[in-house]
Design an enzyme around this catalytic site. Structure first.
Site, PDB file in Angstrom:
ATOM      1  N   ASP A  13     -70.934  -6.497 -12.615  1.00  0.00           N
ATOM      2  CA  ASP A  13     -70.728  -7.653 -11.742  1.00  0.00           C
ATOM      3  C   ASP A  13     -71.995  -7.972 -10.940  1.00  0.00           C
ATOM      4  OD1 ASP A  13     -69.376  -9.706 -10.561  1.00  0.00           O
ATOM      5  OD2 ASP A  13     -68.273  -8.459  -9.150  1.00  0.00           O
ATOM      6  N   ARG A  66     -74.881 -13.941  -8.695  1.00  0.00           N
ATOM      7  CA  ARG A  66     -75.468 -13.830  -7.357  1.00  0.00           C
ATOM      8  C   ARG A  66     -76.925 -13.404  -7.419  1.00  0.00           C
ATOM      9  NH1 ARG A  66     -70.840 -10.183  -5.157  1.00  0.00           N
ATOM     10  NH2 ARG A  66     -70.262 -10.342  -7.350  1.00  0.00           N
ATOM     11  N   TRP A  67     -77.247 -12.548  -8.372  1.00  0.00           N
ATOM     12  CA  TRP A  67     -78.645 -12.121  -8.557  1.00  0.00           C
ATOM     13  C   TRP A  67     -79.514 -13.347  -8.842  1.00  0.00           C
ATOM     14  CZ3 TRP A  67     -82.357 -12.424 -12.331  1.00  0.00           C
ATOM     15  CH2 TRP A  67     -83.429 -11.519 -12.268  1.00  0.00           C
ATOM     16  N   HIS A  72     -77.418 -13.468 -16.219  1.00  0.00           N
ATOM     17  CA  HIS A  72     -76.838 -12.788 -17.377  1.00  0.00           C
ATOM     18  C   HIS A  72     -77.943 -12.223 -18.266  1.00  0.00           C
ATOM     19  CE1 HIS A  72     -72.912 -14.170 -16.254  1.00  0.00           C
ATOM     20  NE2 HIS A  72     -73.198 -15.447 -16.448  1.00  0.00           N
ATOM     21  N   ASN A 103     -62.529 -15.382 -18.047  1.00  0.00           N
ATOM     22  CA  ASN A 103     -63.871 -15.966 -18.052  1.00  0.00           C
ATOM     23  C   ASN A 103     -63.958 -17.266 -18.853  1.00  0.00           C
ATOM     24  OD1 ASN A 103     -65.595 -12.749 -18.028  1.00  0.00           O
ATOM     25  ND2 ASN A 103     -65.049 -14.096 -16.327  1.00  0.00           N
ATOM     26  N   ARG A 141     -68.076  -0.197 -10.426  1.00  0.00           N
ATOM     27  CA  ARG A 141     -68.197  -1.651 -10.306  1.00  0.00           C
ATOM     28  C   ARG A 141     -69.392  -1.964  -9.424  1.00  0.00           C
ATOM     29  NH1 ARG A 141     -63.894  -6.468 -10.142  1.00  0.00           N
ATOM     30  NH2 ARG A 141     -65.397  -8.164  -9.973  1.00  0.00           N
ATOM     31  N   GLU A 143     -61.118   7.622 -10.850  1.00  0.00           N
ATOM     32  CA  GLU A 143     -61.892   7.636  -9.614  1.00  0.00           C
ATOM     33  C   GLU A 143     -62.744   6.366  -9.622  1.00  0.00           C
ATOM     34  OE1 GLU A 143     -61.860   9.908  -7.090  1.00  0.00           O
ATOM     35  OE2 GLU A 143     -60.167  10.835  -8.142  1.00  0.00           O
TER      36      GLU A 143
END
Length: 240
Positions: A6, A10-11, A23, A54, A171, A190
């Site tokens: 994820d 934003r990057w 991407h 998506n 994540r 976990e």
């Protein structure tokens, strides 16, 4: 181990770039993560590449992601195959997945089916709820009685019945949710949430997540302060 990749959009936005550039930059994180997981001796790695939700994204971005996934296969599959990896895909490959991508996916699965090294599963056009619905439909189709339905019989009708339960979910980008990913296999996972955006994720970040996992106590609903010996022994996450 499973990973929700994820933060690509934003990057890109932080750098004034188009979302597709994020991407594209994420491919380096994919190759670094796969290599690091292989080097650590991790036997099962599942990457969430494209969800059933998506498809709602703008069509130009969806079209780009189809080509991007093909590019990842063609750029990396020969090397991963030479490393002994088995490559598989989890998700529906019917329409609207384009023919060119479906053909590459089916070919790489066939070419690596006999490999016995790390299993690299790509969740593509995947939705955890849909997987459960399909498994239930398949199970009902056998004519099974209600009394014979249990976790074992349902698990046998999942798309990839041999895919083990997730020990560690990672994540990136600081988000804290499952996003309909591997819902059946995630029962006792976990979870490790990294603030790092996916294009910047590298081997050192993976190592931190695995180290965090090894420092946790997994009790599976028991009250003991010590994990059961068989639970410690079966974990596939081992550092060499």
């Amino acid at each position: 181990m499973a990973c929700i990749m994820d933060g690509n959009g934003r990057w890109a936005q932080q750098r004034g770039l188009e979302r597709t550039e994020g991407h594209s930059a994420g491919e380096a994180a994919i190759t670094a993560t796969v290599q690091a997981a292989h080097d650590m001796g991790i036997k099962w790695l599942t990457l969430f590449a494209f969800s059933t939700e998506n498809w709602r994204r703008p069509q130009p971005e969806v079209d780009y992601l189809m080509r991007f996934n093909q590019r990842v296969i063609r750029n990396n599959a020969p090397r991963w195959r030479s490393m002994g990896m088995r490559m598989r895909y989890l998700g529906a490959l019917d329409a609207p997945v384009p023919d060119f991508l479906r053909e590459d996916i089916m070919q790489v699965e066939e070419l690596t089916a006999a490999n016995t090294g790390m299993t690299l599963t790509t969740a593509f056009n995947h939705g955890g709820r849909r997987d459960l619905v399909n498994a239930v439909r398949s199970l009902i189709g056998t004519g099974i009685t209600a009394e014979d339905v249990n976790e074992k019989t349902l698990a046998q009708h999942m798309q990839l019945p041999d895919l083990p339960d997730v020990d560690l979910l990672i994540r990136t980008s600081g988000e804290h949710r499952l996003s309909n990913f591997l819902l059946w296999q995630m029962a006792y996972a976990e979870m490790y949430f990294s603030p790092v955006l996916w294009p910047d994720f590298r081997a050192e970040h993976l190592a931190r997540a695995v180290a965090s996992y090894h420092n946790r106590q997994r009790r599976y609903g028991t009250a003991s302060t010590e994990a059961l010996p068989e639970q410690r022994a079966t974990t596939p996450l081992t550092l060499h």
